[in-house]
Scaffold this active site. Structure first.
Site, PDB file in Angstrom:
ATOM      1  N   GLY A 111       0.908  -1.051   0.189  1.00 41.14           N
ATOM      2  CA  GLY A 111       0.188  -0.043   0.038  1.00 41.14           C
ATOM      3  C   GLY A 111       0.855   1.295   0.327  1.00 41.14           C
ATOM      4  N   LYS A 112       0.442   2.342  -0.151  1.00 43.32           N
ATOM      5  CA  LYS A 112       0.976   3.429  -0.377  1.00 43.32           C
ATOM      6  C   LYS A 112       0.130   4.670  -0.292  1.00 43.32           C
ATOM      7  CE  LYS A 112       5.666   4.894  -0.375  1.00 43.32           C
ATOM      8  NZ  LYS A 112       6.566   4.058   0.641  1.00 43.32           N
TER       9      LYS A 112
END
Length: 423
Positions: A111-112
């Site tokens: 994720g980011k």
């Protein structure tokens, strides 16, 4: 085609990551449907963040959270504040986190997050309001078993404290494991502050031992002197390396006699930039990247080594402290020149390993000392490097280490997706 146009076409990090994925897919024999599934995120959350400025005026910012793949576990990755954040960049970085977590055998997907903002133009109160509003808008997609954000560019333990407090207020769940990189008072661990730099230095040492005769006395240049670059310099200096060049956004300095890392940090604190270091030769970031050294560590932003400057790089070993500092074209040039590259998904994974230690500690309610946590990070990074080195030597000796590292990471994700019936 002009140089400017070439640079524009090679500057999109998402395009570069997809190119690398398809190259690995060919090596693994993956079909196009599988590659398409891997190249796209499972979810992208886009939010419009509005806060009232200290001047009473309404300020509007765009923010994102990309959840790339959860086959191996909850999404895990940082949140950055930068005026250059784009949706494509956030997606690409979440993809890199998927491979990074897989390669390190961590129980996470990728994720980011990011907000397009120049934090230097906001007051502390405005930054707090921005951070809290971001969590208000994405909290339904977060959780210690769902998505676990952490600090990144221009975010820090205080940011995570605001995130956590807002999450608890909204959900009523007192779950400190939802965010990592927190202050120690809120379940953070001291090593998380320097775990990325510790990991980069550890990998540089192991790679130097295998490829260039050892770390002792090796001449090192580090582009980027923020958290990652400065701690990398500190630990490499302690390992016996000689730091001869450093830079930040203001420029850099080269000194064949070596740079005093502590003195350089004092210069940054007092003047705002390492370019004001009183000794050595002043250079631009471009000049720094192509200066003579044994080990080059790009630890700033992506795409700094491209098809135009790759032929001029003089290092024997490149260790990617930043995410995606080499374009795909630069990768090929560097490989043809016989320069060894230790890829980002391994080299800078110390940060997420540190986050894992913090998360697991929060989940279990345990207590861990900084020395124990530091040893866990060093051991995990060393073991991952040795496993990659042996796998490369045994099965894919004709391939570069980035390709082999990604092959290991992608294969594990694919096998998990197939086991779960997702492919």
């Amino acid at each position: 085609m002009t140089k400017a146009m070439e640079e524009l076409l090679t500057s999109n990090l998402f395009v570069q990551q997809v190119k690398k994925l398809y190259k690995v897919g060919e090596l693994l024999g993956l079909d196009l449907d599988t590659l398409e599934a891997l190249s796209q995120p499972e979810r992208v959350i886009q939010v419009k963040i509005q806060i009232r400025g200290s001047d009473g005026k309404l300020k509007t910012f765009m923010g994102w959270r990309s959840q790339h793949n959860s086959a191996l576990g909850p999404y895990k990755g940082g949140v950055r504040y930068s005026p250059n954040v784009t949706q494509d960049e956030v997606i690409a970085l979440s993809m890199i986190m998927t491979w990074k977590n897989s390669l390190l055998l961590l129980p996470y997907g990728g994720g980011k997050g990011g907000i397009r903002v120049d934090p230097k133009k906001l007051t502390l109160k405005e930054l707090e309001d921005l951070s809290r509003k971001y969590v208000q808008l994405i909290h339904n997609y977060l959780g210690s078993d769902v998505d676990i954000p952490a600090p990144d560019i221009n975010t820090n333990p205080q940011t995570m404290a605001w995130f956590l407090d807002e999450y608890i207020k909204i959900t009523g769940e007192v779950d400190f494991a939802v965010f990592t990189g927190k202050p120690s008072e809120l379940g953070g661990i001291g090593v998380r502050l320097y775990s990325t730099g510790l990991g980069v230095a550890t990998i540089a040492r192991e790679a130097a031992n295998k490829f260039i005769g050892g770390i002792e006395g090796s001449r090192v240049i580090i582009q980027g002197f923020g958290n990652v670059g400065s701690f990398t310099a500190k630990f490499l200096n302690e390992m016996g390396a000689k730091i001869i060049g450093v830079s930040d956004i203001g420029g850099g300095v080269i000194s064949d006699d070596g740079i005093d890392v502590n003195k350089a940090l004092e210069v940054v604190q007092s003047t705002g930039s390492v370019v004001n270091y009183p000794e050595g030769k002043k250079v631009t970031n471009e000049e720094l990247l192509t200066s003579d050294c044994d080990i080059l560590i790009p630890a700033a932003v992506e795409n700094v080594i491209n098809k135009f400057n790759a032929p001029k790089v003089k290092a024997k070993l490149i260790v990617e402290g930043a995410n995606g500092p080499l374009t795909a074209d630069a990768d090929e040039i560097i490989k043809q020149r016989g320069i060894v590259v230790i890829p980002d998904i391994l080299a800078n994974a110390g940060g997420v390993v540190g986050s894992y230690v913090e998360w697991a500690n929060n989940k279990s309610g345990g207590i861990i000392s900084d020395e124990e946590a530091k040893k866990l990070i060093i051991d995990r990074m060393t073991n991952a490097f040795n496993a990659l080195y042996e796998f490369h030597k045994r099965k894919f000796a004709d391939q570069d280490l980035r390709t082999v590292a990604m092959a290991l990471a992608v294969d594990r994700v694919v096998r998990a997706m197939k086991a779960r019936g997702l492919l």
